[in-house]
Design a protein around this motif. Structure first.
Motif, PDB file in Angstrom:
ATOM      1  N   PRO A  19     -17.684   5.979  12.179  1.00 31.30           N
ATOM      2  CA  PRO A  19     -17.873   6.162  13.820  1.00 31.30           C
ATOM      3  C   PRO A  19     -17.166   4.930  14.406  1.00 31.30           C
ATOM      4  O   PRO A  19     -18.005   5.016  15.444  1.00 31.30           O
ATOM      5  N   SER A  22     -16.129   7.311  17.356  1.00 31.45           N
ATOM      6  CA  SER A  22     -17.423   7.551  18.132  1.00 31.45           C
ATOM      7  C   SER A  22     -17.449   6.886  18.908  1.00 31.45           C
ATOM      8  O   SER A  22     -17.840   6.821  20.184  1.00 31.45           O
ATOM      9  N   HIS A  97     -24.792   1.961  16.605  1.00 28.40           N
ATOM     10  CA  HIS A  97     -25.621   3.862  16.503  1.00 28.40           C
ATOM     11  C   HIS A  97     -24.986   4.738  15.479  1.00 28.40           C
ATOM     12  O   HIS A  97     -26.050   5.584  15.337  1.00 28.40           O
ATOM     13  N   GLU A  98     -24.003   4.718  15.528  1.00 30.32           N
ATOM     14  CA  GLU A  98     -22.586   6.048  15.395  1.00 30.32           C
ATOM     15  C   GLU A  98     -22.976   5.317  13.382  1.00 30.32           C
ATOM     16  O   GLU A  98     -22.892   6.970  12.764  1.00 30.32           O
ATOM     17  N   GLN A  99     -22.933   4.245  13.476  1.00 27.04           N
ATOM     18  CA  GLN A  99     -23.465   3.751  11.461  1.00 27.04           C
ATOM     19  C   GLN A  99     -24.835   4.959  11.419  1.00 27.04           C
ATOM     20  O   GLN A  99     -24.887   4.724  10.313  1.00 27.04           O
ATOM     21  N   THR A 100     -25.214   5.166  11.698  1.00 24.31           N
ATOM     22  CA  THR A 100     -26.786   5.633  11.492  1.00 24.31           C
ATOM     23  C   THR A 100     -26.818   7.300  11.386  1.00 24.31           C
ATOM     24  O   THR A 100     -27.341   8.295  10.724  1.00 24.31           O
ATOM     25  N   ALA A 101     -25.102   7.875  11.596  1.00 28.15           N
ATOM     26  CA  ALA A 101     -25.140   9.451  10.973  1.00 28.15           C
ATOM     27  C   ALA A 101     -23.888   9.072   9.980  1.00 28.15           C
ATOM     28  O   ALA A 101     -23.310  10.074  10.001  1.00 28.15           O
ATOM     29  N   SER A 103     -22.209   9.149   6.556  1.00 31.72           N
ATOM     30  CA  SER A 103     -22.171  10.153   4.667  1.00 31.72           C
ATOM     31  C   SER A 103     -21.442   9.820   3.860  1.00 31.72           C
ATOM     32  O   SER A 103     -19.976   9.017   4.093  1.00 31.72           O
ATOM     33  N   THR A 139     -29.222   5.237   4.800  1.00 35.35           N
ATOM     34  CA  THR A 139     -28.600   6.381   5.068  1.00 35.35           C
ATOM     35  C   THR A 139     -27.496   6.904   4.329  1.00 35.35           C
ATOM     36  O   THR A 139     -27.756   8.362   4.986  1.00 35.35           O
TER      37      THR A 139
END
Length: 237
Positions: A19, A22, A97-101, A103, A139
């Protein structure tokens, strides 16, 4: 013999570098994001400054916003780059914001399955604001594996790593001896040292090949570079 295992969250159960890469691209620092060596250097500096400043935040001397701005400006300064506090805040917003994706790391689900099969309970101990950390927990789907009662977030319990009292507090909620508790974390100062001082068995998840802090290499710990190694470590000791 290890009876229960607790995990750090950030850069242990998931890779924080992804993240950040990104976020840097989104914030206009693509030349750093695209250079693996510089990205790794920046990431390490941000973790170092974050750990250094967290004690001040935990004692109410620094707001979370101030901490994040200072760690970013200081980390870029270490690399000979100047960024303004306003830009540092912008990067933080992009990072969140990138931490919402994010895994789970490869091997984590299988490790959880192995612990579950052997009836070895496991939980989470992490620094951070409650709402922010819970967002990442949701998440990553960790609630399907870990009971909320076994999740300890610093701002929720009023204690923060690297204070060994965090681990003593968690130990008091279990039915095990400290030496029967293992803690898996990536940060030497925040994870390995305080868990060892509390009598736990630290497992240093050291995929980035860091070195122990000067003068502290005598601390007893187990080390691995991949999550697939953790179960065999706790089973063989």
């Amino acid at each position: 013999m290890i009876k229960a295992v607790y995990f750090d969250l950030d850069d242990t159960l998931y890779d924080q570098l992804a993240p950040l890469r990104s976020a840097l691209q989104a914030a206009g620092f693509g030349e750093v994001a695209g250079d693996a060596a510089r990205l790794e250097q920046l990431f390490k500096q941000m973790r170092r400054h974050s750990d250094r400043l967290w004690v001040n935040h935990a004692h109410g001397q620094l707001s979370l916003t101030e901490l994040r701005i200072e760690r970013t400006t200081a980390s870029f300064a270490d690399m000979g780059l100047h960024v303004s506090p306003k830009w540092a805040q912008h990067l933080q917003e992009s990072y969140e914001h990138e931490q919402t994706a994010i895994s789970l790391r490869q091997g984590v689900v299988r490790l959880f399955e192995q612990l579950h099969e052997k009836n070895i309970p496991f939980g989470l101990i992490t620094n951070g604001p409650v709402e922010h950390q819970w967002g990442k927990i949701e998440t990553l789907g960790l609630r399907s594996w870990i009971d909320p009662h076994d999740i300890y977030i610093s701002d929720g319990i009023g204690l923060a790593k690297p204070d060994p009292e965090v681990f003593r507090h968690v130990h008091a909620q279990t039915a095990f001896l400290p030496a029967q508790l293992a803690y898996v974390g990536d940060a030497w100062h925040n994870d390995v040292v305080p868990s060892y001082l509390a009598g736990w068995r630290p497992i240093w998840f050291n995929g980035r090949r860091r070195q122990p802090d000067d003068g502290e290499s005598e601390f007893a710990y187990w080390e691995c570079g991949d999550m697939s190694e953790v179960f065999s470590l706790i089973q063989s000791k």
